[in-house]
Design a protein around this motif. Structure first.
Motif, PDB file in Angstrom:
ATOM      1  N   ASP A 154      -3.170  -9.501   7.879  1.00  0.00           N
ATOM      2  CA  ASP A 154      -1.926  -9.281   8.604  1.00  0.00           C
ATOM      3  C   ASP A 154      -0.990 -10.448   8.506  1.00  0.00           C
ATOM      4  OD1 ASP A 154      -0.171  -8.989  10.771  1.00  0.00           O
ATOM      5  OD2 ASP A 154      -1.636  -8.479  12.304  1.00  0.00           O
TER       6      ASP A 154
ATOM      7  N   ALA B  45      -3.910  -2.070   6.741  1.00  0.00           N
ATOM      8  CA  ALA B  45      -4.906  -1.241   7.069  1.00  0.00           C
ATOM      9  C   ALA B  45      -5.295  -0.237   5.968  1.00  0.00           C
ATOM     10  CB  ALA B  45      -4.209  -0.457   8.311  1.00  0.00           C
ATOM     11  N   SER B  46      -4.014   0.140   5.262  1.00  0.00           N
ATOM     12  CA  SER B  46      -4.264   1.331   4.272  1.00  0.00           C
ATOM     13  C   SER B  46      -5.053   0.903   3.043  1.00  0.00           C
ATOM     14  CB  SER B  46      -2.927   1.879   3.831  1.00  0.00           C
ATOM     15  OG  SER B  46      -2.277   2.237   5.033  1.00  0.00           O
TER      16      SER B  46
ATOM     17  N   THR C 266      10.630   6.884   3.094  1.00  0.00           N
ATOM     18  CA  THR C 266       9.525   6.267   3.161  1.00  0.00           C
ATOM     19  C   THR C 266       8.784   6.721   4.385  1.00  0.00           C
ATOM     20  OG1 THR C 266       9.966   4.220   4.392  1.00  0.00           O
ATOM     21  CG2 THR C 266      10.059   3.996   1.902  1.00  0.00           C
TER      22      THR C 266
ATOM     23  N   SER D  85       0.968  -1.115  -0.017  1.00  0.00           N
ATOM     24  CA  SER D  85      -0.014  -0.014  -0.072  1.00  0.00           C
ATOM     25  C   SER D  85       0.906   1.228   0.029  1.00  0.00           C
ATOM     26  CB  SER D  85      -1.011  -0.051   1.301  1.00  0.00           C
ATOM     27  OG  SER D  85      -0.034  -0.179   2.343  1.00  0.00           O
ATOM     28  N   ARG D  86       2.111   1.140   0.389  1.00  0.00           N
ATOM     29  CA  ARG D  86       2.736   2.345   0.716  1.00  0.00           C
ATOM     30  C   ARG D  86       4.506   1.859   0.435  1.00  0.00           C
ATOM     31  NH1 ARG D  86       3.104   3.208   6.016  1.00  0.00           N
ATOM     32  NH2 ARG D  86       1.919   1.885   6.991  1.00  0.00           N
TER      33      ARG D  86
ATOM     34  N   ILE E 188       8.242   1.297  -0.158  1.00  0.00           N
ATOM     35  CA  ILE E 188       8.965   0.210  -0.975  1.00  0.00           C
ATOM     36  C   ILE E 188       7.959  -0.691  -1.657  1.00  0.00           C
ATOM     37  CG2 ILE E 188      10.582  -1.606  -0.986  1.00  0.00           C
ATOM     38  CD1 ILE E 188      12.078   0.150   1.274  1.00  0.00           C
TER      39      ILE E 188
ATOM     40  N   TYR F 191      14.037  -5.001  15.854  1.00  0.00           N
ATOM     41  CA  TYR F 191      14.073  -4.687  14.119  1.00  0.00           C
ATOM     42  C   TYR F 191      15.404  -5.560  13.619  1.00  0.00           C
ATOM     43  CZ  TYR F 191      13.737  -2.566   9.626  1.00  0.00           C
ATOM     44  OH  TYR F 191      13.624  -2.233   8.431  1.00  0.00           O
TER      45      TYR F 191
ATOM     46  N   ILE G  32      15.948   4.401   3.376  1.00  0.00           N
ATOM     47  CA  ILE G  32      15.060   4.838   2.298  1.00  0.00           C
ATOM     48  C   ILE G  32      13.927   5.963   2.564  1.00  0.00           C
ATOM     49  CG2 ILE G  32      13.575   3.735   0.214  1.00  0.00           C
ATOM     50  CD1 ILE G  32      16.554   2.812   0.532  1.00  0.00           C
TER      51      ILE G  32
ATOM     52  N   GLY H 100      19.041   0.343   2.851  1.00  0.00           N
ATOM     53  CA  GLY H 100      19.508   1.214   3.969  1.00  0.00           C
ATOM     54  C   GLY H 100      18.686   2.102   4.351  1.00  0.00           C
TER      55      GLY H 100
ATOM     56  N   ASN I 150       7.424  -8.043   2.010  1.00  0.00           N
ATOM     57  CA  ASN I 150       8.015  -6.628   2.088  1.00  0.00           C
ATOM     58  C   ASN I 150       7.679  -6.231   3.396  1.00  0.00           C
ATOM     59  OD1 ASN I 150       8.739  -3.755   1.408  1.00  0.00           O
ATOM     60  ND2 ASN I 150       6.511  -3.824   1.573  1.00  0.00           N
TER      61      ASN I 150
ATOM     62  N   LYS J 228      15.287  -8.673  11.347  1.00  0.00           N
ATOM     63  CA  LYS J 228      15.645  -8.715   9.819  1.00  0.00           C
ATOM     64  C   LYS J 228      16.896  -9.681   9.697  1.00  0.00           C
ATOM     65  CE  LYS J 228      12.956  -5.786   8.286  1.00  0.00           C
ATOM     66  NZ  LYS J 228      11.970  -5.987   7.060  1.00  0.00           N
TER      67      LYS J 228
HETATM   68  P1  NAP Z   1       6.279   1.712   5.320  1.00  0.00           P
HETATM   69  O1  NAP Z   1       6.465   2.904   4.109  1.00  0.00           O
HETATM   70  O2  NAP Z   1       6.104   2.001   6.712  1.00  0.00           O
HETATM   71  O3  NAP Z   1       5.250   0.682   4.563  1.00  0.00           O
HETATM   72  C1  NAP Z   1       5.107  -0.571   5.396  1.00  0.00           C
HETATM   73  C2  NAP Z   1       4.222  -1.269   4.329  1.00  0.00           C
HETATM   74  O4  NAP Z   1       3.963  -2.647   5.316  1.00  0.00           O
HETATM   75  C3  NAP Z   1       2.816  -0.898   4.384  1.00  0.00           C
HETATM   76  O5  NAP Z   1       2.112  -1.297   3.220  1.00  0.00           O
HETATM   77  C4  NAP Z   1       2.023  -1.615   5.727  1.00  0.00           C
HETATM   78  O6  NAP Z   1       0.438  -1.721   5.335  1.00  0.00           O
HETATM   79  C5  NAP Z   1       2.601  -2.907   5.463  1.00  0.00           C
HETATM   80  N1  NAP Z   1       2.439  -3.676   6.910  1.00  0.00           N
HETATM   81  C6  NAP Z   1       2.950  -3.332   7.979  1.00  0.00           C
HETATM   82  N2  NAP Z   1       2.585  -4.379   8.774  1.00  0.00           N
HETATM   83  C7  NAP Z   1       1.822  -5.253   8.329  1.00  0.00           C
HETATM   84  C8  NAP Z   1       1.219  -6.470   8.698  1.00  0.00           C
HETATM   85  N3  NAP Z   1       1.146  -6.884   9.852  1.00  0.00           N
HETATM   86  N4  NAP Z   1       0.882  -7.097   7.689  1.00  0.00           N
HETATM   87  C9  NAP Z   1       0.769  -6.737   6.394  1.00  0.00           C
HETATM   88  N5  NAP Z   1       1.142  -5.430   5.981  1.00  0.00           N
HETATM   89  C10 NAP Z   1       1.751  -5.076   6.807  1.00  0.00           C
HETATM   90  O7  NAP Z   1       7.538   0.884   5.005  1.00  0.00           O
HETATM   91  P2  NAP Z   1       8.693   0.708   3.780  1.00  0.00           P
HETATM   92  O8  NAP Z   1       9.832   1.847   4.403  1.00  0.00           O
HETATM   93  O9  NAP Z   1       8.119   0.879   2.613  1.00  0.00           O
HETATM   94  O10 NAP Z   1       9.320  -0.659   4.320  1.00  0.00           O
HETATM   95  C11 NAP Z   1       9.099  -1.858   3.469  1.00  0.00           C
HETATM   96  C12 NAP Z   1       9.990  -2.686   4.082  1.00  0.00           C
HETATM   97  O11 NAP Z   1      11.404  -2.241   3.717  1.00  0.00           O
HETATM   98  C13 NAP Z   1       9.859  -3.327   5.483  1.00  0.00           C
HETATM   99  O12 NAP Z   1      10.156  -4.635   5.522  1.00  0.00           O
HETATM  100  C14 NAP Z   1      10.969  -2.516   6.200  1.00  0.00           C
HETATM  101  O13 NAP Z   1      11.459  -3.142   7.244  1.00  0.00           O
HETATM  102  C15 NAP Z   1      12.214  -2.645   4.979  1.00  0.00           C
HETATM  103  N6  NAP Z   1      13.261  -1.546   5.169  1.00  0.00           N
HETATM  104  C16 NAP Z   1      12.706  -0.171   4.939  1.00  0.00           C
HETATM  105  C17 NAP Z   1      13.920   0.729   5.096  1.00  0.00           C
HETATM  106  C18 NAP Z   1      13.545   2.256   5.129  1.00  0.00           C
HETATM  107  O14 NAP Z   1      14.618   3.040   5.092  1.00  0.00           O
HETATM  108  N7  NAP Z   1      12.408   2.703   4.566  1.00  0.00           N
HETATM  109  C19 NAP Z   1      15.182   0.477   5.534  1.00  0.00           C
HETATM  110  C20 NAP Z   1      15.347  -1.063   5.478  1.00  0.00           C
HETATM  111  C21 NAP Z   1      14.214  -1.976   5.286  1.00  0.00           C
HETATM  112  P3  NAP Z   1      -0.523  -0.640   5.585  1.00  0.00           P
HETATM  113  O15 NAP Z   1      -0.047   0.774   4.854  1.00  0.00           O
HETATM  114  O16 NAP Z   1      -1.706  -1.333   5.551  1.00  0.00           O
HETATM  115  O17 NAP Z   1      -0.157  -0.241   7.146  1.00  0.00           O
END
Ligand code: NAP
Length: 250
Positions: free
Chosen positions: A66, A41-42, A192, A17-18, A20, A157, A190, A188, A93, A161
């Protein structure tokens, strides 16, 4: 336009939904996949991503679940099989953070992050590989540089991971004989919603140790995930690709 995937390849992206996940779902569609979009949720945001995919002439299916809930995950995969047939690509993801120093971390904060990131990866990887047993496929799990190098304030976290990386490596051995590849992309910093939660002073400090001098974009991670998932990476399995502007050493 040449695609990285055979047209109509059935792909699932969790947390689409959001951030990455949304960028990866779109990139998969741009490369010929029909995409199942999971979210928790989104709903409205997931629907917007689905509309963008349909505008590309590809199919999109929205499934709320979930990933940390076993019954919901099983129901999601059952629905995918019934409505579209078995999944061929899965980008796992979904993820959350709940940062804080270990000495003051509640069990609830620990369980919240382990439950979504690690147990969620276990449940979705298990169901995805079962759907791939007959005809092969590929999985990409999204981990983090925190899971490789650690990061102060992220014990829950980083542990989740690091677990995702070990899970993926182990699974890659188990399913290779069935023509299933399993790889990891470890981003690293990103730009978001997740990184918006990082205190500005901490982010400034982090930027100083990123050789490329900036945060990455969701699209830059998506390109790496799409490559690892695609037939272009047909001889790569059990590997971790870091997408971090050069932040951590290999
Ligand atoms: P984000 O913008 O916060 O988006 C998180 C996504 O995960 C949303 O689509 C959310 O859905 C979904 N989600 C959360 N909990 C869930 C659950 N229990 N069941 C199903 N869906 C769930 O995060 P992001 O930054 O894109 O991160 C995506 C992935 O990359 C994650 O695994 C994160 O740990 C990893 N990552 C991110 C970064 C960074 O810097 N951003 C760095 C390293 C790794 P809803 O919108 O419906 O809540």
């Amino acid at each position: 336009m040449s695609f990285l995937f055979p047209e109509g390849t059935r792909a699932l992206v969790t947390g689409a939904s959001r951030g990455i996940g949304a960028a990866t779902a779109l990139a998969l569609a741009e490369h010929g996949c029909d995409v199942v979009l999971n979210y928790r949720a989104s709903a409205a945001k997931a629907e917007t991503v689905a509309e963008q995919i349909r505008a590309l002439g590809r199919k999109a299916l929205l499934v709320q679940a979930d990933v940390g809930d076993e019954a919901q995950v099983i129901a999601m995969f059952k629905r995918i099989r019934t409505e579209w047939g078995p999944i061929q690509v899965a980008v796992l993801n979904s993820g959350v953070t709940a940062d804080g120093h270990l000495a003051a971390m509640s069990s609830a904060k620990w369980q919240e992050v382990i439950g979504t990131n690690l147990t969620g990866s276990f449940l979705t990887a298990r169901e995805a590989t079962k759907q791939m047993y007959a005809s092969g496929g590929s999985l990409v799990l999204i981990a983090s540089t925190s899971g490789i190098a650690g990061r102060a304030g992220q014990a829950n976290y980083a542990a989740s991971k690091g677990g995702v990386i070990s899970l993926a490596k182990t699974l890659s051995y188990e399913v290779a004989p069935r023509g299933i590849r399993v790889n990891v992309v470890a981003p690293g910093f990103i730009a978001t919603d997740m990184v918006k939660k990082v205190p500005p002073a901490q982010l400034k400090e982090a930027l100083q140790v990123i050789p490329l001098g900036r945060t990455g974009t969701p699209a830059e991670v998506a390109q790496a995930a799409v490559f690892m998932a695609s037939p272009a990476a047909s001889y790569i399995t059990g590997k971790v690709l870091t997408v971090d502007g050069g932040m951590i050493p290999n």
